[in-house]
Design an enzyme around this catalytic site. Structure first.
Site, PDB file in Angstrom:
ATOM      1  N   GLU A 149       0.796  -1.217   0.000  1.00 47.64           N
ATOM      2  CA  GLU A 149       0.000   0.000   0.000  1.00 47.64           C
ATOM      3  C   GLU A 149       0.830   1.269   0.000  1.00 47.64           C
ATOM      4  O   GLU A 149       2.029   1.247   0.269  1.00 47.64           O
ATOM      5  CB  GLU A 149      -0.970   0.011   1.157  1.00 47.64           C
ATOM      6  CG  GLU A 149      -0.339  -0.132   2.518  1.00 47.64           C
ATOM      7  CD  GLU A 149      -1.424  -0.436   3.556  1.00 47.64           C
ATOM      8  OE1 GLU A 149      -1.816   0.503   4.245  1.00 47.64           O
ATOM      9  OE2 GLU A 149      -1.856  -1.593   3.656  1.00 47.64           O
TER      10      GLU A 149
ATOM     11  N   CYS B 169       6.809  -4.183  15.476  1.00 46.93           N
ATOM     12  CA  CYS B 169       6.309  -3.079  16.320  1.00 46.93           C
ATOM     13  C   CYS B 169       4.846  -3.375  16.673  1.00 46.93           C
ATOM     14  O   CYS B 169       4.047  -3.687  15.784  1.00 46.93           O
ATOM     15  CB  CYS B 169       6.422  -1.747  15.572  1.00 46.93           C
ATOM     16  SG  CYS B 169       8.096  -1.390  14.991  1.00 46.93           S
TER      17      CYS B 169
ATOM     18  N   GLY C 208       7.086  -2.210   5.618  1.00 46.13           N
ATOM     19  CA  GLY C 208       8.485  -2.606   5.497  1.00 46.13           C
ATOM     20  C   GLY C 208       9.435  -1.694   6.234  1.00 46.13           C
ATOM     21  O   GLY C 208       9.135  -0.527   6.503  1.00 46.13           O
ATOM     22  N   GLU C 209      10.579  -2.257   6.587  1.00 45.22           N
ATOM     23  CA  GLU C 209      11.676  -1.496   7.192  1.00 45.22           C
ATOM     24  C   GLU C 209      12.726  -1.307   6.087  1.00 45.22           C
ATOM     25  O   GLU C 209      13.361  -2.276   5.662  1.00 45.22           O
ATOM     26  CB  GLU C 209      12.245  -2.280   8.394  1.00 45.22           C
ATOM     27  CG  GLU C 209      13.614  -1.823   8.871  1.00 45.22           C
ATOM     28  CD  GLU C 209      13.713  -0.334   9.202  1.00 45.22           C
ATOM     29  OE1 GLU C 209      12.939   0.138  10.027  1.00 45.22           O
ATOM     30  OE2 GLU C 209      14.583   0.352   8.613  1.00 45.22           O
TER      31      GLU C 209
ATOM     32  N   HIS D 152       8.963   6.855  19.620  1.00 43.81           N
ATOM     33  CA  HIS D 152       7.783   6.428  20.388  1.00 43.81           C
ATOM     34  C   HIS D 152       7.973   6.280  21.893  1.00 43.81           C
ATOM     35  O   HIS D 152       6.981   6.113  22.605  1.00 43.81           O
ATOM     36  CB  HIS D 152       7.179   5.143  19.810  1.00 43.81           C
ATOM     37  CG  HIS D 152       6.952   5.203  18.332  1.00 43.81           C
ATOM     38  ND1 HIS D 152       6.471   6.331  17.698  1.00 43.81           N
ATOM     39  CD2 HIS D 152       7.147   4.288  17.342  1.00 43.81           C
ATOM     40  CE1 HIS D 152       6.385   6.102  16.394  1.00 43.81           C
ATOM     41  NE2 HIS D 152       6.791   4.888  16.151  1.00 43.81           N
TER      42      HIS D 152
ATOM     43  N   ASN E 207      -3.124   5.501  15.570  1.00 49.63           N
ATOM     44  CA  ASN E 207      -4.241   4.895  14.853  1.00 49.63           C
ATOM     45  C   ASN E 207      -4.406   3.500  15.424  1.00 49.63           C
ATOM     46  O   ASN E 207      -3.539   2.650  15.226  1.00 49.63           O
ATOM     47  CB  ASN E 207      -3.920   4.776  13.364  1.00 49.63           C
ATOM     48  CG  ASN E 207      -4.306   6.034  12.630  1.00 49.63           C
ATOM     49  OD1 ASN E 207      -5.414   6.528  12.758  1.00 49.63           O
ATOM     50  ND2 ASN E 207      -3.359   6.568  11.878  1.00 49.63           N
TER      51      ASN E 207
ATOM     52  N   CYS F 295      -0.262   2.579   8.372  1.00 48.95           N
ATOM     53  CA  CYS F 295       0.518   1.625   7.598  1.00 48.95           C
ATOM     54  C   CYS F 295       0.060   0.176   7.779  1.00 48.95           C
ATOM     55  O   CYS F 295      -0.008  -0.318   8.890  1.00 48.95           O
ATOM     56  CB  CYS F 295       1.962   1.803   8.061  1.00 48.95           C
ATOM     57  SG  CYS F 295       3.053   0.478   7.712  1.00 48.95           S
TER      58      CYS F 295
END
Ligand code: SF4
Length: 339
Positions: free
Chosen positions: A86, A110, A153-154, A210, A284, A327
């Site tokens: 996406e 995560c 993805g990382e 975070h 989210n 994401c």
């Protein structure tokens, strides 16, 4: 490897190896990267040459979700093997920014992220990343000026393909996007940050932080068990110095988890002395993570506290909030039959 992953020089060698003049290689490169096309049968390359070219990598728009609130569009792209990824197209005053994916799924784990729930499926090729930009540009007759590697993805976990993608996107004979207009977002892969710093390219680096505390960060982002906050901030400093750039720190505010005054003070202390910009993101929610977003008041207080201390901070504008938010959620909802 599909040929739309290749540089002009590699394509020249390809052309010569297939009995063609060298310049056909450059012609192929501009067809793929300046015209943004893959329909070789409509190019003016010789038929017998085209017939020798195997299938090219593509990312076709499979579904489009348009926000009723603003001009944001979210996409599911279908790759040649049927995998879905996406992306998001955002319209700002300064132009179009597109967020793209670098992997199908992700193995970073995560806890608040939908992309990682089924693990990593595979890496994307450089051409599959390019195609996300080019198909959107062709569909809307626009030019994307900013590209953000923040979809599924990382990027550091697919380092070589990502780096080649950035170089191809920057190429003056192709799309010619400035490196400063490319943002690579990482969850904190220190080796990757150092490697990228050594490339000497002024790519904007964003780090998902975070939490200013190792214990909490390790709980929500397993990468912190490999590279802790001290190592991460030291790498961010090295990157900032090597590229003379400011680092963006993404900080998702989670109610009751990381949104108190103490967290704001600790965050400020952690980043002190670094050229940093803090981007606060309201969470989210996803099904598998039972935490909620911070209240509007808590977000404002957090921001004010950081500003009072002297930090540069913004709250991320929520674009397209009426279409499946963060994401990985589009792909997951679609595959789960929700969309
Ligand atoms: S936030 Fe990024 S790095 Fe973390 S699991 Fe999701 S896609 Fe992977």
């Amino acid at each position: 490897m599909s040929i739309n992953n290749l540089t002009p020089e590699e394509l020249e060698a390809y052309a010569e190896a297939h009995g063609e003049k060298k310049f056909r290689g450059k012609q192929l490169f501009t067809f793929f990267n300046k015209s943004g096309r893959v329909d070789l049968e409509h190019s003016n390359l010789p038929k017998n040459f085209i017939n020798q070219i195997p299938r090219v990598d593509d990312a076709k728009i499979f579904r489009t979700y348009v926000s009723k609130l603003d001009d944001t569009k979210k996409f599911l792209f279908e790759l040649n093997d049927g995998n879905l990824i996406e992306g998001v197209l955002m319209h700002y005053k300064h132009g179009y920014s597109q967020c793209i994916s670098t992997q199908v799924g992700c193995r970073m784990g995560c806890v608040f992220c939908a992309s990682t729930k089924k693990g990593l499926v595979r890496n994307l090729t450089s051409a599959e990343m390019l195609r996300q930009v080019y198909t959107v540009e062709a569909a809307y007759h626009i030019k994307v000026s900013n590209v953000i590697l923040m979809g599924s993805g990382e990027p550091m976990d697919n380092y070589d393909n990502v780096l080649k993608f950035l170089k191809l996107l920057h190429h003056p004979q192709g799309h010619h996007t400035s490196y400063r207009n490319m943002t690579l977002s990482t969850c904190g892969v220190v080796d990757g940050i150092d490697k990228l710093a050594r490339e000497g390219l002024p790519i904007t680096l964003a780090i998902s932080l975070h939490s200013p505390y190792n214990d909490l960060r390790s709980d929500i982002m397993p990468i912190n068990r490999k590279y802790n906050l001290e190592e991460l901030i030291a790498a961010a400093k090295r990157y900032s110095e090597a590229t003379s750039s400011r680092i963006t720190f993404e900080y998702t505010l989670i109610a009751g988890e990381n949104d108190t005054r103490d967290h704001a003070v600790a965050l400020y202390s952690l980043l002190k002395g670094l050229r940093a910009h803090i981007n606060l993101i309201p969470l989210n929610a996803i099904e598998e993570y039972d935490k909620g977003r911070s209240t509007a008041e808590a977000i404002q207080s957090f921001k004010k506290e950081l500003e009072r201390l002297g930090a540069e901070v913004t709250i991320r504008r929520e674009l397209g909030s009426d279409i499946s938010a963060s994401c990985g959620q589009l792909r997951r909802n679609f595959e789960g039959g929700i969309l």
